[in-house]
Scaffold this motif. Sequence first.
Motif, PDB file in Angstrom:
ATOM      1  N   ARG A  98     -37.397  18.903  20.826  1.00  0.00           N
ATOM      2  CA  ARG A  98     -37.713  18.557  19.614  1.00  0.00           C
ATOM      3  C   ARG A  98     -37.030  18.258  18.313  1.00  0.00           C
ATOM      4  O   ARG A  98     -36.256  17.059  17.615  1.00  0.00           O
ATOM      5  CB  ARG A  98     -39.035  18.766  18.733  1.00  0.00           C
ATOM      6  N   LYS A  99     -36.777  19.395  17.605  1.00  0.00           N
ATOM      7  CA  LYS A  99     -35.514  19.225  16.457  1.00  0.00           C
ATOM      8  C   LYS A  99     -34.792  20.802  16.477  1.00  0.00           C
ATOM      9  O   LYS A  99     -35.746  21.351  16.391  1.00  0.00           O
ATOM     10  CB  LYS A  99     -36.087  19.580  15.312  1.00  0.00           C
ATOM     11  N   PRO A 100     -33.780  20.980  17.166  1.00  0.00           N
ATOM     12  CA  PRO A 100     -33.008  22.049  17.599  1.00  0.00           C
ATOM     13  C   PRO A 100     -32.315  22.190  15.755  1.00  0.00           C
ATOM     14  O   PRO A 100     -32.292  21.887  15.365  1.00  0.00           O
ATOM     15  CB  PRO A 100     -31.676  21.876  17.718  1.00  0.00           C
ATOM     16  N   SER A 101     -32.579  23.939  15.655  1.00  0.00           N
ATOM     17  CA  SER A 101     -32.476  24.391  14.520  1.00  0.00           C
ATOM     18  C   SER A 101     -31.054  24.716  13.849  1.00  0.00           C
ATOM     19  O   SER A 101     -31.240  24.903  12.866  1.00  0.00           O
ATOM     20  CB  SER A 101     -32.624  26.253  14.594  1.00  0.00           C
ATOM     21  N   SER A 102     -30.139  24.190  14.957  1.00  0.00           N
ATOM     22  CA  SER A 102     -28.903  23.925  14.468  1.00  0.00           C
ATOM     23  C   SER A 102     -28.001  22.992  14.958  1.00  0.00           C
ATOM     24  O   SER A 102     -28.453  22.039  15.820  1.00  0.00           O
ATOM     25  CB  SER A 102     -27.769  25.079  14.447  1.00  0.00           C
ATOM     26  N   LEU A 103     -26.713  21.944  14.662  1.00  0.00           N
ATOM     27  CA  LEU A 103     -26.299  21.136  14.926  1.00  0.00           C
ATOM     28  C   LEU A 103     -26.234  21.422  16.341  1.00  0.00           C
ATOM     29  O   LEU A 103     -25.497  22.235  16.669  1.00  0.00           O
ATOM     30  CB  LEU A 103     -24.823  21.157  14.043  1.00  0.00           C
ATOM     31  N   PHE A 104     -25.722  20.475  17.316  1.00  0.00           N
ATOM     32  CA  PHE A 104     -25.808  20.276  18.347  1.00  0.00           C
ATOM     33  C   PHE A 104     -24.254  18.945  18.710  1.00  0.00           C
ATOM     34  O   PHE A 104     -24.938  18.115  17.830  1.00  0.00           O
ATOM     35  CB  PHE A 104     -26.862  20.402  19.289  1.00  0.00           C
ATOM     36  N   HIS A 105     -23.396  19.234  19.578  1.00  0.00           N
ATOM     37  CA  HIS A 105     -22.471  17.766  20.631  1.00  0.00           C
ATOM     38  C   HIS A 105     -23.149  17.775  21.230  1.00  0.00           C
ATOM     39  O   HIS A 105     -23.303  18.411  21.909  1.00  0.00           O
ATOM     40  CB  HIS A 105     -20.956  19.071  20.579  1.00  0.00           C
ATOM     41  N   CYS A 106     -23.329  16.478  21.162  1.00  0.00           N
ATOM     42  CA  CYS A 106     -24.145  15.527  22.062  1.00  0.00           C
ATOM     43  C   CYS A 106     -23.001  15.373  23.205  1.00  0.00           C
ATOM     44  O   CYS A 106     -21.613  14.535  22.715  1.00  0.00           O
ATOM     45  CB  CYS A 106     -24.580  13.854  21.078  1.00  0.00           C
ATOM     46  N   ASP A 107     -23.586  15.187  24.375  1.00  0.00           N
ATOM     47  CA  ASP A 107     -22.357  15.162  25.893  1.00  0.00           C
ATOM     48  C   ASP A 107     -22.257  13.740  26.132  1.00  0.00           C
ATOM     49  O   ASP A 107     -21.634  13.159  26.053  1.00  0.00           O
ATOM     50  CB  ASP A 107     -22.771  16.111  26.424  1.00  0.00           C
ATOM     51  N   GLY A 108     -23.307  13.117  25.516  1.00  0.00           N
ATOM     52  CA  GLY A 108     -23.148  11.597  25.706  1.00  0.00           C
ATOM     53  C   GLY A 108     -22.614  10.618  24.664  1.00  0.00           C
ATOM     54  O   GLY A 108     -21.561   9.901  25.235  1.00  0.00           O
ATOM     55  N   CYS A 109     -22.293  10.959  23.235  1.00  0.00           N
ATOM     56  CA  CYS A 109     -21.771   9.959  22.767  1.00  0.00           C
ATOM     57  C   CYS A 109     -20.283  11.001  21.528  1.00  0.00           C
ATOM     58  O   CYS A 109     -19.363  10.224  21.720  1.00  0.00           O
ATOM     59  CB  CYS A 109     -22.907   9.262  21.712  1.00  0.00           C
ATOM     60  N   GLY A 110     -20.627  12.487  22.169  1.00  0.00           N
ATOM     61  CA  GLY A 110     -19.780  12.835  21.080  1.00  0.00           C
ATOM     62  C   GLY A 110     -20.056  13.431  19.962  1.00  0.00           C
ATOM     63  O   GLY A 110     -18.946  14.179  19.475  1.00  0.00           O
ATOM     64  N   THR A 111     -20.998  12.775  19.112  1.00  0.00           N
ATOM     65  CA  THR A 111     -21.320  12.926  17.980  1.00  0.00           C
ATOM     66  C   THR A 111     -21.841  14.885  17.655  1.00  0.00           C
ATOM     67  O   THR A 111     -22.660  15.116  18.532  1.00  0.00           O
ATOM     68  CB  THR A 111     -22.057  12.449  16.522  1.00  0.00           C
ATOM     69  N   GLU A 112     -21.721  14.666  16.389  1.00  0.00           N
ATOM     70  CA  GLU A 112     -22.566  16.659  15.432  1.00  0.00           C
ATOM     71  C   GLU A 112     -23.557  16.211  14.875  1.00  0.00           C
ATOM     72  O   GLU A 112     -23.704  15.934  13.865  1.00  0.00           O
ATOM     73  CB  GLU A 112     -21.840  17.776  15.474  1.00  0.00           C
ATOM     74  N   GLU A 113     -25.310  16.663  15.375  1.00  0.00           N
ATOM     75  CA  GLU A 113     -25.897  16.285  14.446  1.00  0.00           C
ATOM     76  C   GLU A 113     -27.204  17.043  14.955  1.00  0.00           C
ATOM     77  O   GLU A 113     -27.021  18.404  16.266  1.00  0.00           O
ATOM     78  CB  GLU A 113     -26.775  14.919  14.501  1.00  0.00           C
ATOM     79  N   ARG A 114     -27.972  16.933  13.873  1.00  0.00           N
ATOM     80  CA  ARG A 114     -29.381  17.812  14.704  1.00  0.00           C
ATOM     81  C   ARG A 114     -31.002  17.125  14.826  1.00  0.00           C
ATOM     82  O   ARG A 114     -31.329  15.960  13.715  1.00  0.00           O
ATOM     83  CB  ARG A 114     -29.763  18.962  13.175  1.00  0.00           C
ATOM     84  N   ASP A 115     -31.322  16.161  15.754  1.00  0.00           N
ATOM     85  CA  ASP A 115     -31.888  15.694  16.240  1.00  0.00           C
ATOM     86  C   ASP A 115     -32.317  15.370  17.371  1.00  0.00           C
ATOM     87  O   ASP A 115     -32.402  16.567  17.946  1.00  0.00           O
ATOM     88  CB  ASP A 115     -30.663  14.037  16.483  1.00  0.00           C
ATOM     89  N   PHE A 116     -33.524  15.179  17.909  1.00  0.00           N
ATOM     90  CA  PHE A 116     -34.310  14.996  19.252  1.00  0.00           C
ATOM     91  C   PHE A 116     -33.056  14.942  20.552  1.00  0.00           C
ATOM     92  O   PHE A 116     -32.448  14.038  20.039  1.00  0.00           O
ATOM     93  CB  PHE A 116     -35.561  13.971  19.218  1.00  0.00           C
TER      94      PHE A 116
END
Length: 82
Positions: A21-39
């Motif tokens: 649902r919502k990670p506690s920290s930022l993660f790097h999306c292996d799909g688009c390459g951006t870093e966020e805290r999102d579903f």
Amino acid sequence: MLEEQRSIKHPSHRHPLTYVRKPSSLFHCDGCGTEERDFAYVCNFCEFWIHKSCALLPTTFQSILSPCQVCNPADELYCRAF
């Protein structure tokens, strides 16, 4: 959320992916390459993360630039019109 959406098989990754649902920290999306805290969907076997919005994008698309008209970038033999 439906049971089949809690875990998905995505064409870009060999392991099943589990919904977070919502990670506690930022993660790097292996799909688009951006870093966020999102579903997201995450692999429980390795460090693969992908936004829910990236994971649910269509795997094929229509193109007016391609002679084949339907392209699948996940396919090894994808259209090279781009």
